[in-house]
Design a protein around this motif. Structure first.
Motif, PDB file in Angstrom:
ATOM      1  N   GLY A   1       0.805  -1.211   0.000  1.00  0.00           N
ATOM      2  CA  GLY A   1       0.000   0.000   0.000  1.00  0.00           C
ATOM      3  C   GLY A   1       0.836   1.257   0.000  1.00  0.00           C
ATOM      4  N   ALA A   2       2.011   1.207   0.632  1.00  0.00           N
ATOM      5  CA  ALA A   2       2.896   2.367   0.641  1.00  0.00           C
ATOM      6  C   ALA A   2       3.407   2.659  -0.762  1.00  0.00           C
ATOM      7  CB  ALA A   2       4.057   2.134   1.603  1.00  0.00           C
ATOM      8  N   LEU A   3       3.788   1.605  -1.481  1.00  0.00           N
ATOM      9  CA  LEU A   3       4.251   1.795  -2.856  1.00  0.00           C
ATOM     10  C   LEU A   3       3.135   2.359  -3.729  1.00  0.00           C
ATOM     11  CD1 LEU A   3       6.354  -1.446  -3.522  1.00  0.00           C
ATOM     12  CD2 LEU A   3       7.176   0.822  -2.875  1.00  0.00           C
ATOM     13  N   ALA A   4       1.937   1.816  -3.569  1.00  0.00           N
ATOM     14  CA  ALA A   4       0.814   2.277  -4.381  1.00  0.00           C
ATOM     15  C   ALA A   4       0.526   3.753  -4.134  1.00  0.00           C
ATOM     16  CB  ALA A   4      -0.427   1.431  -4.083  1.00  0.00           C
ATOM     17  N   ALA A   5       0.568   4.164  -2.851  1.00  0.00           N
ATOM     18  CA  ALA A   5       0.285   5.559  -2.511  1.00  0.00           C
ATOM     19  C   ALA A   5       1.344   6.496  -3.074  1.00  0.00           C
ATOM     20  CB  ALA A   5       0.189   5.710  -1.001  1.00  0.00           C
ATOM     21  N   LEU A   6       2.576   6.019  -3.174  1.00  0.00           N
ATOM     22  CA  LEU A   6       3.666   6.833  -3.695  1.00  0.00           C
ATOM     23  C   LEU A   6       3.752   6.791  -5.215  1.00  0.00           C
ATOM     24  CD1 LEU A   6       6.428   5.859  -1.103  1.00  0.00           C
ATOM     25  CD2 LEU A   6       5.306   8.088  -1.295  1.00  0.00           C
ATOM     26  N   GLY A   7       2.958   5.925  -5.842  1.00  0.00           N
ATOM     27  CA  GLY A   7       3.018   5.787  -7.288  1.00  0.00           C
ATOM     28  C   GLY A   7       4.233   5.021  -7.768  1.00  0.00           C
TER      29      GLY A   7
ATOM     30  N   LEU B   1       0.274   6.248   7.981  1.00  0.00           N
ATOM     31  CA  LEU B   1      -0.375   7.374   7.321  1.00  0.00           C
ATOM     32  C   LEU B   1      -0.019   7.472   5.842  1.00  0.00           C
ATOM     33  CD1 LEU B   1      -2.248   9.755   8.011  1.00  0.00           C
ATOM     34  CD2 LEU B   1      -0.201  11.104   8.513  1.00  0.00           C
ATOM     35  N   ILE B   2       1.157   6.961   5.486  1.00  0.00           N
ATOM     36  CA  ILE B   2       1.611   7.082   4.102  1.00  0.00           C
ATOM     37  C   ILE B   2       0.631   6.422   3.131  1.00  0.00           C
ATOM     38  CG2 ILE B   2       3.028   4.968   4.075  1.00  0.00           C
ATOM     39  CD1 ILE B   2       5.125   6.588   2.525  1.00  0.00           C
ATOM     40  N   GLU B   3      -0.064   5.371   3.579  1.00  0.00           N
ATOM     41  CA  GLU B   3      -0.964   4.654   2.679  1.00  0.00           C
ATOM     42  C   GLU B   3      -2.206   5.464   2.330  1.00  0.00           C
ATOM     43  OE1 GLU B   3      -1.754   0.638   3.737  1.00  0.00           O
ATOM     44  OE2 GLU B   3       0.359   0.161   4.077  1.00  0.00           O
ATOM     45  N   SER B   4      -2.507   6.490   3.124  1.00  0.00           N
ATOM     46  CA  SER B   4      -3.646   7.355   2.828  1.00  0.00           C
ATOM     47  C   SER B   4      -3.322   8.382   1.766  1.00  0.00           C
ATOM     48  CB  SER B   4      -4.105   8.070   4.096  1.00  0.00           C
ATOM     49  OG  SER B   4      -3.141   9.056   4.469  1.00  0.00           O
ATOM     50  N   GLY B   5      -2.031   8.521   1.444  1.00  0.00           N
ATOM     51  CA  GLY B   5      -1.603   9.546   0.510  1.00  0.00           C
ATOM     52  C   GLY B   5      -1.536  10.928   1.123  1.00  0.00           C
ATOM     53  N   ARG B   6      -1.677  11.021   2.460  1.00  0.00           N
ATOM     54  CA  ARG B   6      -1.693  12.309   3.138  1.00  0.00           C
ATOM     55  C   ARG B   6      -0.427  12.586   3.933  1.00  0.00           C
ATOM     56  NH1 ARG B   6      -5.773  15.928   1.623  1.00  0.00           N
ATOM     57  NH2 ARG B   6      -7.508  14.680   0.819  1.00  0.00           N
ATOM     58  N   LEU B   7       0.574  11.737   3.800  1.00  0.00           N
ATOM     59  CA  LEU B   7       1.824  11.985   4.516  1.00  0.00           C
ATOM     60  C   LEU B   7       2.627  13.038   3.774  1.00  0.00           C
ATOM     61  CD1 LEU B   7       3.761  11.130   6.845  1.00  0.00           C
ATOM     62  CD2 LEU B   7       4.822   9.561   5.201  1.00  0.00           C
TER      63      LEU B   7
ATOM     64  N   ASP C   1       5.633  13.977   4.133  1.00  0.00           N
ATOM     65  CA  ASP C   1       6.971  13.495   3.812  1.00  0.00           C
ATOM     66  C   ASP C   1       6.979  12.552   2.618  1.00  0.00           C
ATOM     67  OD1 ASP C   1       8.592  14.250   6.591  1.00  0.00           O
ATOM     68  OD2 ASP C   1       6.484  13.775   6.888  1.00  0.00           O
ATOM     69  N   GLY C   2       5.801  12.050   2.232  1.00  0.00           N
ATOM     70  CA  GLY C   2       5.736  11.181   1.064  1.00  0.00           C
ATOM     71  C   GLY C   2       6.240  11.858  -0.195  1.00  0.00           C
ATOM     72  N   THR C   3       6.099  13.177  -0.269  1.00  0.00           N
ATOM     73  CA  THR C   3       6.560  13.905  -1.455  1.00  0.00           C
ATOM     74  C   THR C   3       8.056  13.776  -1.626  1.00  0.00           C
ATOM     75  OG1 THR C   3       4.761  15.494  -1.226  1.00  0.00           O
ATOM     76  CG2 THR C   3       6.657  16.177  -2.551  1.00  0.00           C
ATOM     77  N   TRP C   4       8.812  13.997  -0.538  1.00  0.00           N
ATOM     78  CA  TRP C   4      10.268  13.892  -0.706  1.00  0.00           C
ATOM     79  C   TRP C   4      10.747  12.454  -0.665  1.00  0.00           C
ATOM     80  CZ3 TRP C   4       7.984  17.777   2.104  1.00  0.00           C
ATOM     81  CH2 TRP C   4       7.852  17.655   3.493  1.00  0.00           C
ATOM     82  N   ILE C   5       9.980  11.540  -0.054  1.00  0.00           N
ATOM     83  CA  ILE C   5      10.326  10.123  -0.165  1.00  0.00           C
ATOM     84  C   ILE C   5      10.287   9.696  -1.630  1.00  0.00           C
ATOM     85  CG2 ILE C   5       9.466   7.792   0.315  1.00  0.00           C
ATOM     86  CD1 ILE C   5       8.726   8.788   3.104  1.00  0.00           C
ATOM     87  N   LYS C   6       9.255  10.149  -2.343  1.00  0.00           N
ATOM     88  CA  LYS C   6       9.164   9.824  -3.771  1.00  0.00           C
ATOM     89  C   LYS C   6      10.354  10.412  -4.538  1.00  0.00           C
ATOM     90  CE  LYS C   6       7.406   8.285  -7.612  1.00  0.00           C
ATOM     91  NZ  LYS C   6       6.121   8.771  -8.131  1.00  0.00           N
ATOM     92  N   GLN C   7      10.778  11.618  -4.176  1.00  0.00           N
ATOM     93  CA  GLN C   7      11.935  12.223  -4.843  1.00  0.00           C
ATOM     94  C   GLN C   7      13.204  11.398  -4.607  1.00  0.00           C
ATOM     95  OE1 GLN C   7      12.359  16.652  -4.719  1.00  0.00           O
ATOM     96  NE2 GLN C   7      10.560  16.566  -3.397  1.00  0.00           N
ATOM     97  N   PHE C   8      13.384  10.919  -3.380  1.00  0.00           N
ATOM     98  CA  PHE C   8      14.560  10.095  -3.100  1.00  0.00           C
ATOM     99  C   PHE C   8      14.501   8.790  -3.892  1.00  0.00           C
ATOM    100  CE2 PHE C   8      14.757  12.440   1.113  1.00  0.00           C
ATOM    101  CZ  PHE C   8      15.905  13.145   0.781  1.00  0.00           C
ATOM    102  N   HIS C   9      13.318   8.191  -3.982  1.00  0.00           N
ATOM    103  CA  HIS C   9      13.197   6.954  -4.758  1.00  0.00           C
ATOM    104  C   HIS C   9      13.523   7.207  -6.233  1.00  0.00           C
ATOM    105  CE1 HIS C   9      11.710   3.182  -6.332  1.00  0.00           C
ATOM    106  NE2 HIS C   9      11.001   3.879  -7.204  1.00  0.00           N
ATOM    107  N   THR C  10      12.995   8.299  -6.771  1.00  0.00           N
ATOM    108  CA  THR C  10      13.254   8.628  -8.171  1.00  0.00           C
ATOM    109  C   THR C  10      14.743   8.805  -8.430  1.00  0.00           C
ATOM    110  OG1 THR C  10      11.085   9.681  -8.396  1.00  0.00           O
ATOM    111  CG2 THR C  10      12.770  10.298 -10.006  1.00  0.00           C
ATOM    112  N   ALA C  11      15.446   9.351  -7.433  1.00  0.00           N
ATOM    113  CA  ALA C  11      16.895   9.537  -7.553  1.00  0.00           C
ATOM    114  C   ALA C  11      17.670   8.241  -7.341  1.00  0.00           C
ATOM    115  CB  ALA C  11      17.365  10.598  -6.557  1.00  0.00           C
ATOM    116  N   GLY C  12      16.967   7.161  -6.941  1.00  0.00           N
ATOM    117  CA  GLY C  12      17.611   5.862  -6.820  1.00  0.00           C
ATOM    118  C   GLY C  12      18.015   5.448  -5.422  1.00  0.00           C
ATOM    119  N   TYR C  13      17.681   6.250  -4.408  1.00  0.00           N
ATOM    120  CA  TYR C  13      18.096   5.954  -3.042  1.00  0.00           C
ATOM    121  C   TYR C  13      17.198   4.889  -2.402  1.00  0.00           C
ATOM    122  CZ  TYR C  13      20.817  10.320  -3.169  1.00  0.00           C
ATOM    123  OH  TYR C  13      21.703  11.305  -3.490  1.00  0.00           O
ATOM    124  N   ALA C  14      17.764   4.096  -1.502  1.00  0.00           N
ATOM    125  CA  ALA C  14      16.965   3.313  -0.572  1.00  0.00           C
ATOM    126  C   ALA C  14      16.504   4.254   0.540  1.00  0.00           C
ATOM    127  CB  ALA C  14      17.776   2.161   0.001  1.00  0.00           C
TER     128      ALA C  14
END
Length: 371
Positions: free
Chosen positions: A55-61, A124-130, A132-145
């Motif tokens: 669900g966390a992955l789905a919420a982050l796209g 909370l991340i699974e609701s899409g309302r976190l 911090d999810g915005t910058w978590i997605k940015q870190f993932h896009t940049a390739g970070y764990a």
């Protein structure tokens, strides 16, 4: 969950640090029962339980083919120095790392978004309302764990030691240790990032790392609007909808009151009328534990001119204190129009800053002009 109070008079100062979440939160995939006993004999960072978090992955796209997401319960060091369970989330990309060296890990320390256990960031991340999810997605896009802590007492039994940067620093470092048991290389560079309460947690972790977690190859840190001196946080004058939740936090309301939850969900009837609680009084809270000791790695600190919650002057003063201990501080002031907006801007700054560190860029300390 009940927040461990700094002082009863701190109600007004905590109000602005809570960000409203408008949706309910899905059920948690890990059972909390019995983990306290297991944590008591576990070393800090030991994984106590784990479960997939699609669900966390789905919420982050993020597509399941591109990463794994795991909710974890891990052992950490609590407010009284005891071993305690803390929950969190670890995301490890499956795609090849295209940067220099090994794929780095970012330990994200989230900002405050509520008082109830259901408001823990990994839930909370699974609701899409976190936020911090915005910058978590940015870190993932940049390739970070990514490894994110929920902090002691949020998502697990016990009190949450609000803005206690020593305890929250332990939690941030120990989620890195947990991530190293879930597919992250033990020699990969580690970065620490946080906003607001999470910025304070990041600073605490950087200060504590040489003694508490010397085995972690920490390469740098970034904090936006870090909390440290609650006496400097602007007093909210006049009534607001946060007050009933804050009264619950400091024990004025009973723990069983249905005000617990991610605001404004779950507010009992009548508590949404802020006039019922009278005017907000000027508060003088106890300062949270902080050492302002030397930070051994490049540390970028940013604050916004228009931050209405964590004043610019308090962040600059903290940066000056780190400078005085010999830290390499890269300070900047942003034009973000609010506290929350500074967090979104700071997340992008962190991605760029960490990339520069990995590429070996030389950083000029800003300590001279801060003084």
């Amino acid at each position: 969950m009940k927040v461990r109070p700094l002082a009863a008079s701190a109600v007004a100062l905590l109000a602005g640090l809570l960000t409203v979440s408008l949706t309910s939160v899905p059920a948690y995939a890990i059972e909390d029962g019995g983990v306290s006993a297991a944590a008591a004999t576990a070393s800090p960072g030991s994984v106590l339980e784990q479960a997939p978090a699609p669900g966390a992955l789905a919420a982050l796209g993020i597509a399941p083919a591109d990463a794994t997401a795991t909710r974890v319960l891990y052992a950490s060091t609590g407010v009284r120095g005891e071993a305690t369970p803390v929950s969190g989330l670890v995301i490890v990309p499956k795609t090849p790392w295209r940067g220099p060296g090994e794929r780095p890990l970012v330990a994200v320390s989230p900002g405050t978004q509520g008082l109830d256990d259901r408001c823990a960031a990994s839930r909370l991340i699974e609701s899409g309302r976190l936020n911090d999810g915005t910058w978590i997605k940015q870190f993932h896009t940049a390739g970070y764990a990514i490894a994110m802590t929920d902090y002691e007492g949020l998502g697990t039994p016990g009190d949450h030691p609000y803005a206690d940067n020593v305890v929250l620093g332990h939690n941030a470092l120990d989620v890195v240790r947990a991530a190293r048991q879930l597919g992250v290389s033990v020699t990969a560079p580690v970065f620490l990032q946080g906003f607001s309460e999470g910025g304070g947690a990041t600073a605490g972790a950087l200060e504590l790392a040489p003694s508490y977690a010397p085995e972690l190859p920490i390469a740098g840190g970034h904090a936006t609007a870090p909390t440290g001196d609650l006496t400097a946080i602007g007093v909210r004058r006049g009534p607001d909808v946060y007050r009933p939740l804050l009264l619950l936090a400091v024990g004025v309301l009973d723990d069983d009151a249905p005000a617990s939850g991610c605001p404004p969900v779950g507010l009992p009837r009548g508590l949404t009328d802020p006039e019922a609680f009278g005017p907000t009084a000027t508060a003088t809270p106890e300062p949270p534990p902080t050492s302002r000791s030397r930070i051994e790695v490049p540390f970028a600190v940013t604050a916004a001119w228009a931050d209405e919650i964590v004043p610019l002057r308090s962040v600059k003063e903290a940066a000056k204190q780190w400078c005085a201990r010999g830290s390499r501080i890269v300070y900047s002031t942003s034009w973000a129009p609010s506290h929350l907006a500074s967090g979104y801007e700071g997340g992008g700054q962190a991605v760029r800053f960490f990339g520069d560190v990995l590429r070996g860029k030389s950083f000029e300390s800003t300590c001279d002009w801060l003084f």
